[in-house]
Design an enzyme around this catalytic site. Structure first.
Site, mmCIF file in Angstrom:
data_model
loop_
_atom_site.group_PDB
_atom_site.id
_atom_site.type_symbol
_atom_site.label_atom_id
_atom_site.label_comp_id
_atom_site.label_asym_id
_atom_site.label_seq_id
_atom_site.Cartn_x
_atom_site.Cartn_y
_atom_site.Cartn_z
ATOM 1 N N ARG A 1 0.838 -1.206 0.000
ATOM 2 C CA ARG A 1 0.000 0.000 0.000
ATOM 3 C C ARG A 1 0.869 1.250 0.000
ATOM 4 N NH1 ARG A 1 -5.539 -0.047 2.988
ATOM 5 N NH2 ARG A 1 -6.575 -0.784 1.113
ATOM 6 N N ASP B 1 -3.531 -1.540 -7.178
ATOM 7 C CA ASP B 1 -4.098 -2.145 -5.990
ATOM 8 C C ASP B 1 -5.532 -2.602 -6.244
ATOM 9 O OD1 ASP B 1 -4.740 -2.948 -3.514
ATOM 10 O OD2 ASP B 1 -4.366 -1.036 -2.508
ATOM 11 N N SER C 1 -8.115 -2.362 -3.308
ATOM 12 C CA SER C 1 -8.770 -1.067 -3.162
ATOM 13 C C SER C 1 -9.866 -0.894 -4.192
ATOM 14 C CB SER C 1 -7.758 0.070 -3.329
ATOM 15 O OG SER C 1 -6.905 0.106 -2.233
ATOM 16 N N TYR D 1 -3.067 0.196 7.123
ATOM 17 C CA TYR D 1 -4.297 -0.298 7.738
ATOM 18 C C TYR D 1 -4.357 0.213 9.177
ATOM 19 C CZ TYR D 1 -4.789 -3.522 3.834
ATOM 20 O OH TYR D 1 -4.941 -4.039 2.596
#
Lengths: 470, 505
Positions: free
Chosen positions: B120, B128, B131, B226
């Site tokens: 990320r 990604d 996402s 995260y």
């Protein structure tokens, strides 16, 4: 043959008319509607002043020569004005400044060797000082403008000349000029005053060269307006020397005009006038320029995606830089906005004060491409409204859209007002490659999430966009 | 090299890994593309569309022979058994939990690139897929909730009476949560969002939702992008907040999920009991056990009138959109993997992103990758750049004024009357010029300069008054002065006229 029709009082009152018309000339430029009238005022003011002088008591012979010289010079001037490209305007203005400077030097010299009036006591001292200052300013304007012309036309390198101890060099030259000024004023005869005068001419010639040569390419707008100011002061000084109020008034008008433009340009770069005059861009803080590290990656797009972005926008802002003028892309841009108009897409132009090579240069280039001036906005008018703009297209500009000017206090361009296009939905930057701008600063705009890069020649890419109609 | 796209064989899966528009772009990278027959039918991408964009339609056996295989869902053991040689597979893989498959892949010269292991970091955002799928899932979650909720979302006042707007609580403001907020607010609901990371407050509010927070001062941000696990006190306060909200809201959408870990239990049975009958809970973490205690994976559970939706196939419920986004992610990955655009795959293990994705390289397991720091770590408040001070700060104008006064006094004390007259004119003219020039519009600065240039040639007057002389040197000098000043006058005015003529409305 003698045409001394008017006495001095009438000449003076005509000078007043002329001076008022000159003020109206500058006033007329406050907006586009009145500007053409303003120019006409200027022409008539000049005409009145010249004719009044010709018919006045100060001219008694050599009328034929005079007319021939005016016509000859005039035709050269007209040819120049017809032939000049709009991108070359700064060069033309610079070279014309040098002529004013030279004229001031010549008028000063004539007044020195062939005085029309005898002065005594303090008046004589003041008159000598006036001559000396007039010639000095004229010479600096002359040699400075020649260098500016060379830099702007690419005949000389745009890089600042970095002589060792250049500030001291300037200081020494100024002290020398003051020293010889004292000699000049106190010397009794013309012959004995000639030596310090000649030395001063030489020094101020090099002073002007050094002054402009040590200023970097990005600061050229300031230089051009500064020389504009000098040419005014030169005329004003000549007015003092000749006791001519018209010259004083008009010279002061031009002088303050140039000074204000210089100030506006300096403010637009967030640099003080002194620092611009004293040296090149980024020379004092270049060590901080490389501070930024990993910036992420640019997102490149191709023409098809670019077309999609254009057609799916409602309001587009085009941010042109000098690169657009160099690529001569403004004509294609105009064709594009005409197509977009038929599709109900609103297009505006946003101009940074230092875009281009002289104040207001970009506006002239857009006007040349017949882009209506009422869709051309100043940076301050749009900066708060980028939230409403779907797409900003940056063409050939770099430093003027650099967010680090606001975000990074260590950046060499920190504090410079910039066009905040990244506040809009998307920005497309048209660029040849990833090189930095004049200031040599990385541009974080290119790495923003909502920025897309379209690499390649701007004019070529835009020509391909033209096909979006079919 | 040849790229093969397999038809997804998971139940209810409607997506396809590659869409026709991306096939075109991948061909530009130098690859041939082979698509399994009917691979895109469920997402409305038909065989003919693929053929039109330059792909070949082939049977599964042929596709399996491709050098690079693209998929969405993790490969089945059957599929893995068919891989051989130096083939490369790019798909979701979950190498952290899917250890058995990972072992099976460690054979021959196989390469496995896991789509859910893209680091990320901001550079990798375009690759990604987690996402982009979360974005679809978040939006779809609201639509599912609306479907099971027996009321409008938006409030109205009608002739038949007032309709209250639905109140929605969204837990977790990551990609899915933000997408859900956007969809829910645009349907007219009152939206509240909770997240342990205070820095997302601004994003939540920009989408028109209210940001909820607990009074404890603890930051849930971490360096891997995260949210981290919070302290006991924090969790207690958080649960109190949810309990309070459960009484009030109609819909709860939970998105608290850390890949490879079991989802935290945020909505207890007790809270569900507090909710009004007819309320809906959508649990986006059901894949990893669910945020709600009562969640059933891939099912709609009902408890005391509250429906709890545990679908795991939300992206697949918007198949065309999800496929498009997933193929875009794949394209960006292939673009990275093909630096020379020559159709030759180069798995460069020095590249952070590629290294992070690669679970198996040349038949040996390379998972887990070395940890890399996320570049988007939130700025601490004290790092935020201080407003840059402008150079032209207002300086006190008293000192210059005093100096000017003193200078004027000195001039007045020594200068003769004749000079003072001229000096008065000069100073006043400077001020007139100052006033007039400020009114000049910036767009006319170039014409202003060219006209002032012509105007400053008023110096010609001086030269004219000098020409009536018998002195040769003076005559020559003043002649030259007149000549060059004339160039300037005519040139300056003419070029100004030309420029002003160009300005059109």
């Amino acid at each position: 043959m003698n045409f001394e029709i008017l006495n001095m009082e009438v000449v003076r009152s005509l000078y007043i008319v002329s001076a008022v018309l000159f003020i109206l000339t500058l006033g007329g430029l406050s907006n586009q509607e009145t500007s053409r009238k303003g120019n006409l005022y200027g022409i008539s003011a000049m005409l009145i002043a010249v004719i009044a002088t010709l018919l006045g008591p100060q001219v008694s012979s050599n009328y034929g020569l005079l007319i021939i010289l005016i016509l000859l010079g005039g035709s050269i001037g007209l040819i120049l004005s017809k032939k000049v490209q709009m991108t070359e305007m700064p060069e033309l203005v610079a070279i014309l400044h040098s002529l004013v400077g030279m004229a001031a030097v010549l008028v000063g010299l004539v007044n020195f060797i062939n005085p029309t009036q005898e002065y005594l006591g303090i008046e004589k001292t003041i008159h000598s000082i006036e001559i000396y200052i007039g010639i000095f300013i004229g010479m600096v304007t002359f040699s400075g403008s020649i260098i500016a012309f060379g830099k702007l036309s690419g005949k000389l390198s745009g890089n600042p000349l970095m002589l060792p101890a250049k500030h001291y060099l300037n200081l020494i030259m100024i002290i020398a000029i003051i020293f010889f000024g004292h000699n000049f004023v106190t010397s009794g005869t013309i012959d004995s005053a000639l030596v310090p005068l000649a030395i001063m001419l030489t020094i101020s010639f090099f002073f002007g060269i050094h002054l402009v040569a040590s200023i970097g390419g990005a600061d050229m707008p300031v230089v051009v307006s500064m020389l504009n100011s000098y040419s005014g002061w030169a005329a004003s000084a000549t007015g003092f020397m000749l006791s001519n109020d018209l010259l004083i008034v008009v010279g002061a008008l031009v002088g303050s005009s140039g000074a204000i433009l210089s100030y506006i340009m300096c403010r637009a770069m967030n640099r003080s006038f002194i620092s611009v005059i004293a040296g090149g861009f980024g020379t004092e803080s270049s060590s901080a320029a490389t501070a930024s590290t990993d910036q992420g990656e640019v997102q490149a797009i191709d023409i098809d995606e670019f077309k999609n972005m254009i057609t799916s926008s409602k309001k587009i802002a085009i941010i042109p830089g000098y690169g657009m003028a160099v690529a001569q892309a403004q004509f294609v841009v105009n064709e594009i906005i005409n197509i977009l108009k038929t599709k109900d897409i609103e297009v505006i132009f946003v101009i940074h004060p230092v875009a281009g090579r002289m104040p207001g240069h970009m506006n002239v280039l857009l006007a040349e491409a017949q882009i209506p001036y009422d869709i051309v906005y100043e940076m301050e008018e749009v900066n708060d409204d980028f939230g409403n703009i779907d797409l900003s297209i940056v063409i050939g500009a770099n430093d003027i859209v650099n967010p680090s000017a606001l975000e990074d206090p260590n950046s060499p361009i920190a504090g410079m007002p910039v066009i905040e296009c990244w506040r809009g939905t998307y920005t497309v930057v048209m660029k040849r490659g990833m090189s930095t701008g004049y200031a040599g600063v990385e541009n974080p705009l290119f790495f923003k999430d909502n920025t897309r890069m379209l690499f390649g020649d701007a004019k070529e890419s835009l020509s391909q966009v033209l096909t979006l109609n079919n | 090299m040849k790229i093969g796209v397999l038809k997804e064989n998971k139940q209810n899966e409607k997506r396809v890994a590659l869409t026709p528009s991306i096939v075109k772009k991948i061909k530009k990278l130098g690859y041939d593309v082979s698509i399994e027959r009917d691979a895109g039918v469920n997402s409305t991408f038909y065989n003919t569309a693929y053929e039109d964009s330059g792909a070949e339609i082939a049977a599964i056996d042929n596709v399996l022979k491709s050098d690079i295989l693209l998929k969405i869902n993790k490969p089945t053991q059957d599929e893995i058994s068919k891989l051989s040689g130096n083939q490369t597979l790019i798909s979701f893989f979950s190498p952290a939990t899917n250890t058995e498959s990972l072992q099976l892949c460690a054979k021959d010269k196989l390469n496995i690139l896991s789509m859910d292991s893209v680091p990320r970091i901001s550079r990798a955002q375009k690759m990604d897929a987690l996402s982009s799928m979360a974005n679809v899932a978040g939006s779809r979650a609201v639509i599912e909730a609306a479907h099971y909720f027996g009321r409008f979302f938006g409030g109205q006042i009608t002739a038949a009476g007032k309709i209250n707007p639905a109140k929605i609580l969204i837990i977790g403001a990551g990609v899915a949560g933000l997408s859900a907020i956007g969809t829910a607010t645009s349907l007219g609901a009152i939206v509240r969002a909770f997240d342990t990371r205070p820095e997302v407050k601004e994003q939540v509010e920009s989408l028109g939702a209210q940001f909820l927070t607990v009074s404890l001062d603890e930051d849930g941000s971490s360096s891997d992008g995260y949210a981290k696990v919070m302290s006991k006190e924090f969790i207690a306060a958080e649960m109190d907040l949810f309990k309070e909200q459960a009484r009030d809201v109609d819909i709860i959408i939970t998105t608290a999920l850390i890949p490879g870990k079991e989802a935290p239990k945020l909505i207890t049975k007790e809270m569900v009991e507090l909710m009004k009958p007819g309320s809906v809970i959508v649990d986006l973490a059901s894949q990893q056990g669910g945020n709600c205690e009562l969640c059933e994976k891939d099912n709609v559970a009902e408890y005391k009138g509250v429906k709890i939706i545990g679908f795991t196939d939300l992206p697949s419920r918007l198949p065309s959109q999800s496929s498009e986004l997933y193929s875009n992610n794949l394209f960006h990955i292939l673009d990275e993997l093909t630096p020379n655009k020559d159709g030759i795959l180069d798995i460069n293990m020095d590249d952070d992103v590629i290294r992070g994705m690669t679970a198996v390289k040349d038949g040996s397991i390379t998972y887990p990758p070395p940890k890399i720091e996320v570049s988007v770590t939130p700025k601490k408040p004290d790092e935020i750049a201080e407003p840059v001070i402008k150079a032209d700060e207002k300086k006190s104008s008293v000192v210059p004024a005093l100096i000017s006064l003193a200078l004027l006094f000195i001039v007045g004390a020594f200068a003769p009357a004749s000079f003072m007259n001229h000096f008065t004119v000069f100073v006043l003219s400077c001020f007139v010029g100052y006033m007039v020039i400020w009114n000049v519009t910036a767009s006319l600065h170039t014409p202003l300069m060219s006209v002032t240039n012509a105007v400053s040639s008023i110096i010609i007057i001086g030269a004219i008054t000098q020409i009536s002389t018998t002195d040769t040197i003076s005559l020559v000098l003043s002649s030259v002065a007149i000549f060059i000043a004339s160039i300037n006058i005519f040139g300056g005015f003419a070029v100004t006229k030309r420029m002003l003529g160009m300005f059109k409305k």
